[in-house]
Design an enzyme around this catalytic site. Structure first.
Site, PDB file in Angstrom:
ATOM      1  N   ASP A 102      24.324  11.067  48.573  1.00 41.66           N
ATOM      2  CA  ASP A 102      24.240  11.152  50.032  1.00 41.66           C
ATOM      3  C   ASP A 102      24.582  12.556  50.504  1.00 41.66           C
ATOM      4  O   ASP A 102      25.321  13.291  49.838  1.00 41.66           O
ATOM      5  CB  ASP A 102      25.261  10.207  50.687  1.00 41.66           C
ATOM      6  CG  ASP A 102      24.998   8.762  50.363  1.00 41.66           C
ATOM      7  OD1 ASP A 102      23.850   8.429  50.038  1.00 41.66           O
ATOM      8  OD2 ASP A 102      25.961   7.978  50.443  1.00 41.66           O
TER       9      ASP A 102
HETATM   10  N1  URA Z   1      27.186   5.653  46.396  1.00 39.46           N
HETATM   11  C1  URA Z   1      27.212   6.062  47.680  1.00 39.46           C
HETATM   12  O1  URA Z   1      27.582   5.310  48.555  1.00 39.46           O
HETATM   13  N2  URA Z   1      26.814   7.315  47.941  1.00 39.46           N
HETATM   14  C2  URA Z   1      26.400   8.178  47.007  1.00 39.46           C
HETATM   15  O2  URA Z   1      26.053   9.320  47.326  1.00 39.46           O
HETATM   16  C3  URA Z   1      26.393   7.743  45.683  1.00 39.46           C
HETATM   17  C4  URA Z   1      26.789   6.468  45.407  1.00 39.46           C
END
Ligand code: URA
Length: 243
Positions: A102
């Site tokens: 993310d």
């Molecule tokens: N899980 C999440 O919530 N975000 C990420 O970036 C990776 C795994």
């Protein structure tokens, strides 16, 4: 000389199986001639096209990148935000991230121009273990962490078993650091897992990816993976062993 379907898959066009189907369907040409034979081998100088689109053949490169927070796991962004490839100005090959983190998540991200390798590592069937450290807004009880371990119900189904460990808990600030290891790779999975047990993830970092970690790197830095590491990752993803 390499097999035609491998060349197409490695260029990131599709999985090897899909490439085989295209060959059988007569969509693939070598030096302008349709080739329907699956075993066909081609050399670096042969011109391969899929439905008239040239298949570019670059040397394969593999990097381990420490993605900072506030960067998009993509090669371009229509709103001009920072993207992961901005950190590789000297790399000429067209690399892309293997899977994604993310925008607000930091940590270990593999970057490559090897589409087949990427497909292999992100295939839902054989995903390698990924370890995250999450800072959450509260201190979970043991039974709540147990729920994460056995699986929680998300809107896209129950999560597979995970390994969960409380690293620290700050009673005064009412927050905790939790390490969680999962092998699935669903969208925002860790954040949603914590939401499912009533907590918000305030900070998230991917510390490990299979046997790889971030040792020696600061946020925004990268290193090349060794040939041995690439081989090990491939074997792991192919066999699902050492999970
Ligand atoms: N899980 C999440 O919530 N975000 C990420 O970036 C990776 C795994």
């Amino acid at each position: 000389m390499e097999r035609l379907q491998k060349v197409i898959a490695q260029a990131g066009f599709a999985s090897r199986r899909k490439a085989e189907q295209w060959i059988k369907d007569g969509k693939v040409t070598v030096n302008g001639q349709v080739v329907k034979e699956l075993g066909t081998k081609v050399s670096a100088s042969d011109k391969v096209e899929v439905s008239g689109i040239p298949v570019e053949r670059q040397e394969k490169v593999y990097f381990l990148f420490y993605k900072p927070r506030g960067v998009i796991s993509a090669v371009s962004d229509d709103k001009n935000r920072k993207v992961v490839t901005d950190y590789f100005p000297l790399v000429e090959e067209r690399i892309f991230p293997v899977g994604r983190l993310d925008y607000d998540t930091s940590g270990l991200l593999i970057m490559t121009n090897d589409g087949e390798f990427s497909n292999l590592l992100t295939h839902p069937r054989y995903q390698v273990e990924k370890t995250y450290v999450a800072r959450i807004n509260g201190i979970p009880k043991r039974h709540m962490l147990k729920q994460l371990e056995t699986g929680v119900e998300l809107e896209d189904g129950k999560t597979a078993p995970a390994k969960v460990k409380e690293l620290s808990a700050d009673k005064r600030k009412q927050r905790a650091l939790i390490e969680i290891t999962i092998h699935e790779g669903r969208n925002r999975q860790v954040r949603r897992m914590f939401e499912a047990i009533g907590f918000e993830v305030q900070k998230l970092k991917r510390e490990r990816y299979a046997f790889l970690d971030l040792k020696g790197l600061n946020a925004g830095e990268y290193r090349e993976l060794t040939a041995h590491e690439v081989k090990r990752l491939r074997t792991l993803a192919e066999t699902g062993s050492l999970r």
